[in-house]
Design a protein around this motif. Structure first.
Motif, PDB file in Angstrom:
ATOM      1  N   ALA A  98       5.166   7.967  -5.148  1.00 22.89           N
ATOM      2  CA  ALA A  98       6.331   8.866  -5.218  1.00 22.89           C
ATOM      3  C   ALA A  98       7.622   8.092  -5.435  1.00 22.89           C
ATOM      4  O   ALA A  98       8.516   8.563  -6.146  1.00 22.89           O
ATOM      5  N   LEU A  99       7.722   6.908  -4.842  1.00 24.48           N
ATOM      6  CA  LEU A  99       8.949   6.111  -4.961  1.00 24.48           C
ATOM      7  C   LEU A  99       8.884   5.122  -6.120  1.00 24.48           C
ATOM      8  O   LEU A  99       9.795   4.307  -6.288  1.00 24.48           O
ATOM      9  N   GLY A 100       7.826   5.195  -6.911  1.00 22.30           N
ATOM     10  CA  GLY A 100       7.707   4.298  -8.056  1.00 22.30           C
ATOM     11  C   GLY A 100       7.606   2.840  -7.646  1.00 22.30           C
ATOM     12  O   GLY A 100       8.047   1.961  -8.381  1.00 22.30           O
ATOM     13  N   GLY A 101       7.058   2.575  -6.477  1.00 30.60           N
ATOM     14  CA  GLY A 101       6.906   1.209  -6.002  1.00 30.60           C
ATOM     15  C   GLY A 101       8.135   0.631  -5.327  1.00 30.60           C
ATOM     16  O   GLY A 101       8.114  -0.505  -4.860  1.00 30.60           O
ATOM     17  N   ARG A 102       9.226   1.391  -5.264  1.00 33.82           N
ATOM     18  CA  ARG A 102      10.456   0.904  -4.634  1.00 33.82           C
ATOM     19  C   ARG A 102      10.277   0.887  -3.115  1.00 33.82           C
ATOM     20  O   ARG A 102      10.004   1.911  -2.501  1.00 33.82           O
ATOM     21  N   PRO A 103      10.409  -0.291  -2.501  1.00 30.85           N
ATOM     22  CA  PRO A 103      10.237  -0.341  -1.042  1.00 30.85           C
ATOM     23  C   PRO A 103      11.477   0.162  -0.315  1.00 30.85           C
ATOM     24  O   PRO A 103      12.608  -0.065  -0.748  1.00 30.85           O
ATOM     25  N   VAL A 104      11.250   0.889   0.761  1.00 32.10           N
ATOM     26  CA  VAL A 104      12.318   1.352   1.647  1.00 32.10           C
ATOM     27  C   VAL A 104      11.857   1.111   3.079  1.00 32.10           C
ATOM     28  O   VAL A 104      10.661   0.958   3.330  1.00 32.10           O
ATOM     29  N   PRO A 105      12.776   1.089   4.043  1.00 37.55           N
ATOM     30  CA  PRO A 105      12.361   1.002   5.433  1.00 37.55           C
ATOM     31  C   PRO A 105      11.522   2.237   5.794  1.00 37.55           C
ATOM     32  O   PRO A 105      11.929   3.369   5.498  1.00 37.55           O
ATOM     33  N   THR A 106      10.363   2.012   6.364  1.00 35.30           N
ATOM     34  CA  THR A 106       9.468   3.110   6.715  1.00 35.30           C
ATOM     35  C   THR A 106       8.908   2.903   8.112  1.00 35.30           C
ATOM     36  O   THR A 106       8.816   1.789   8.603  1.00 35.30           O
ATOM     37  N   THR A 107       8.532   4.007   8.716  1.00 40.44           N
ATOM     38  CA  THR A 107       7.812   3.994   9.979  1.00 40.44           C
ATOM     39  C   THR A 107       6.727   5.055   9.884  1.00 40.44           C
ATOM     40  O   THR A 107       6.978   6.147   9.360  1.00 40.44           O
ATOM     41  N   ALA A 108       5.539   4.733  10.364  1.00 38.73           N
ATOM     42  CA  ALA A 108       4.456   5.712  10.455  1.00 38.73           C
ATOM     43  C   ALA A 108       4.066   5.835  11.918  1.00 38.73           C
ATOM     44  O   ALA A 108       3.869   4.829  12.609  1.00 38.73           O
ATOM     45  N   ILE A 109       3.961   7.064  12.372  1.00 37.89           N
ATOM     46  CA  ILE A 109       3.658   7.359  13.766  1.00 37.89           C
ATOM     47  C   ILE A 109       2.462   8.307  13.798  1.00 37.89           C
ATOM     48  O   ILE A 109       2.420   9.279  13.032  1.00 37.89           O
ATOM     49  N   VAL A 110       1.512   8.037  14.665  1.00 38.45           N
ATOM     50  CA  VAL A 110       0.404   8.965  14.872  1.00 38.45           C
ATOM     51  C   VAL A 110       0.830   9.925  15.972  1.00 38.45           C
ATOM     52  O   VAL A 110       1.211   9.505  17.069  1.00 38.45           O
ATOM     53  N   ALA A 111       0.794  11.225  15.644  1.00 31.06           N
ATOM     54  CA  ALA A 111       1.280  12.238  16.578  1.00 31.06           C
ATOM     55  C   ALA A 111       0.527  13.543  16.365  1.00 31.06           C
ATOM     56  O   ALA A 111       0.017  13.804  15.278  1.00 31.06           O
ATOM     57  N   ALA A 112       0.493  14.352  17.390  1.00 33.33           N
ATOM     58  CA  ALA A 112      -0.045  15.695  17.242  1.00 33.33           C
ATOM     59  C   ALA A 112       1.015  16.536  16.542  1.00 33.33           C
ATOM     60  O   ALA A 112       2.182  16.532  16.944  1.00 33.33           O
ATOM     61  N   THR A 113       0.640  17.215  15.468  1.00 34.30           N
ATOM     62  CA  THR A 113       1.570  18.103  14.782  1.00 34.30           C
ATOM     63  C   THR A 113       1.560  19.462  15.483  1.00 34.30           C
ATOM     64  O   THR A 113       0.630  19.773  16.251  1.00 34.30           O
ATOM     65  N   LEU A 114       2.565  20.268  15.228  1.00 32.43           N
ATOM     66  CA  LEU A 114       2.667  21.560  15.904  1.00 32.43           C
ATOM     67  C   LEU A 114       1.516  22.490  15.558  1.00 32.43           C
ATOM     68  O   LEU A 114       1.123  23.326  16.364  1.00 32.43           O
ATOM     69  N   VAL A 115       0.989  22.357  14.333  1.00 30.59           N
ATOM     70  CA  VAL A 115      -0.154  23.151  13.878  1.00 30.59           C
ATOM     71  C   VAL A 115      -1.232  22.164  13.443  1.00 30.59           C
ATOM     72  O   VAL A 115      -0.952  21.241  12.677  1.00 30.59           O
ATOM     73  N   SER A 116      -2.435  22.324  13.917  1.00 37.31           N
ATOM     74  CA  SER A 116      -3.490  21.343  13.664  1.00 37.31           C
ATOM     75  C   SER A 116      -3.824  21.199  12.183  1.00 37.31           C
ATOM     76  O   SER A 116      -4.320  20.153  11.761  1.00 37.31           O
ATOM     77  N   ASP A 117      -3.556  22.205  11.364  1.00 32.18           N
ATOM     78  CA  ASP A 117      -3.810  22.125   9.917  1.00 32.18           C
ATOM     79  C   ASP A 117      -2.779  21.274   9.185  1.00 32.18           C
ATOM     80  O   ASP A 117      -2.971  20.934   8.031  1.00 32.18           O
ATOM     81  N   TRP A 118      -1.654  20.946   9.831  1.00 29.06           N
ATOM     82  CA  TRP A 118      -0.642  20.091   9.223  1.00 29.06           C
ATOM     83  C   TRP A 118      -1.057  18.650   9.475  1.00 29.06           C
ATOM     84  O   TRP A 118      -0.972  18.159  10.589  1.00 29.06           O
ATOM     85  N   LEU A 119      -1.502  17.967   8.434  1.00 29.14           N
ATOM     86  CA  LEU A 119      -2.070  16.632   8.592  1.00 29.14           C
ATOM     87  C   LEU A 119      -1.027  15.519   8.569  1.00 29.14           C
ATOM     88  O   LEU A 119      -1.210  14.477   9.197  1.00 29.14           O
ATOM     89  N   VAL A 120       0.050  15.712   7.832  1.00 27.83           N
ATOM     90  CA  VAL A 120       1.112  14.720   7.702  1.00 27.83           C
ATOM     91  C   VAL A 120       2.439  15.472   7.645  1.00 27.83           C
ATOM     92  O   VAL A 120       2.529  16.551   7.064  1.00 27.83           O
ATOM     93  N   GLU A 121       3.460  14.869   8.223  1.00 28.93           N
ATOM     94  CA  GLU A 121       4.828  15.383   8.124  1.00 28.93           C
ATOM     95  C   GLU A 121       5.704  14.193   7.808  1.00 28.93           C
ATOM     96  O   GLU A 121       5.545  13.125   8.392  1.00 28.93           O
ATOM     97  N   ILE A 122       6.605  14.340   6.845  1.00 25.74           N
ATOM     98  CA  ILE A 122       7.466  13.221   6.429  1.00 25.74           C
ATOM     99  C   ILE A 122       8.922  13.674   6.482  1.00 25.74           C
ATOM    100  O   ILE A 122       9.270  14.740   5.977  1.00 25.74           O
TER     101      ILE A 122
END
Length: 128
Positions: A98-122
Motif C-alpha cells: 500500500a505504501l509502495g515500499g516507503r518505510p514509516v514508523p509502525t507498531t503492531a499490537i495483538v489485541a481483541a477487537t470489538l467484534v470477533s470478525d474484525w481481524l485487523v484494525e489500522i
C-alpha cells in the motif's frame, strides 16, 4: 513538506527495510488523525478472510485520506491491531504494498477487537 527518517545505528536495535524508528515532519501545515479502520465493505460487512479485510482496510484508508485531499504518501505513522499474531506477515506485506515500499514508523499490537470478525484494525497519522 519534508519527511526526514531517523534510524540511529548506535545504542538501539536496527530498523528493518519496511520500518523506520522515527519520522521527522518538516513544513507540514496539516495533520490528519485517522481512527482505527477495519476491513469492512461500504455496507459495514467484514471481508470474508484476512486478505480481503486487508484489501478493504487499505481501500477505506485511501478513501478517508482522499476526503482530506491526501494520499498514502502523506502517511507518517501507522499502528496495526491484529486479532492474532499469525496475521503479522500478511499485514506487513499489505502495508509495504500500500505504501509502495516507503518505510514509516509502525507498531503492531495483538489485541481483541470489538467484534470477533474484525481481524485487523489500522490507524494512521498523515501530514500535509
Amino acid at each position: 513538506m519534508e519527511l526526514v527518517p531517523h534510524n540511529p545505528t548506535d545504542g538501539v536495535y536496527p530498523a528493518s527495510d519496511d520500518y523506520v524508528h522515527a519520522m521527522e515532519v518538516r513544513g507540514a501545515s496539516r495533520l490528519l488523525f485517522v481512527a482505527g479502520t477495519m476491513g469492512l465493505d461500504p455496507a459495514g460487512r467484514p471481508g470474508a478472510g484476512l486478505a480481503e479485510q486487508l484489501d478493504l482496510i487499505w481501500s477505506n484508508i485511501r478513501t478517508i485520506l482522499a476526503s482530506a485531499g491526501m494520499t498514502v504518501a502523506n502517511i507518517v505513522r501507522l499502528t496495526s491491531y491484529l486479532r492474532d499474531s499469525s496475521y503479522a506477515e500478511a499485514n506487513a506485506a499489505a502495508r509495504v504494498e500500500a505504501l509502495g515500499g516507503r518505510p514509516v514508523p509502525t507498531t503492531a499490537i495483538v489485541a481483541a477487537t470489538l467484534v470477533s470478525d474484525w481481524l485487523v484494525e489500522i490507524e494512521v497519522i498523515a501530514a500535509g
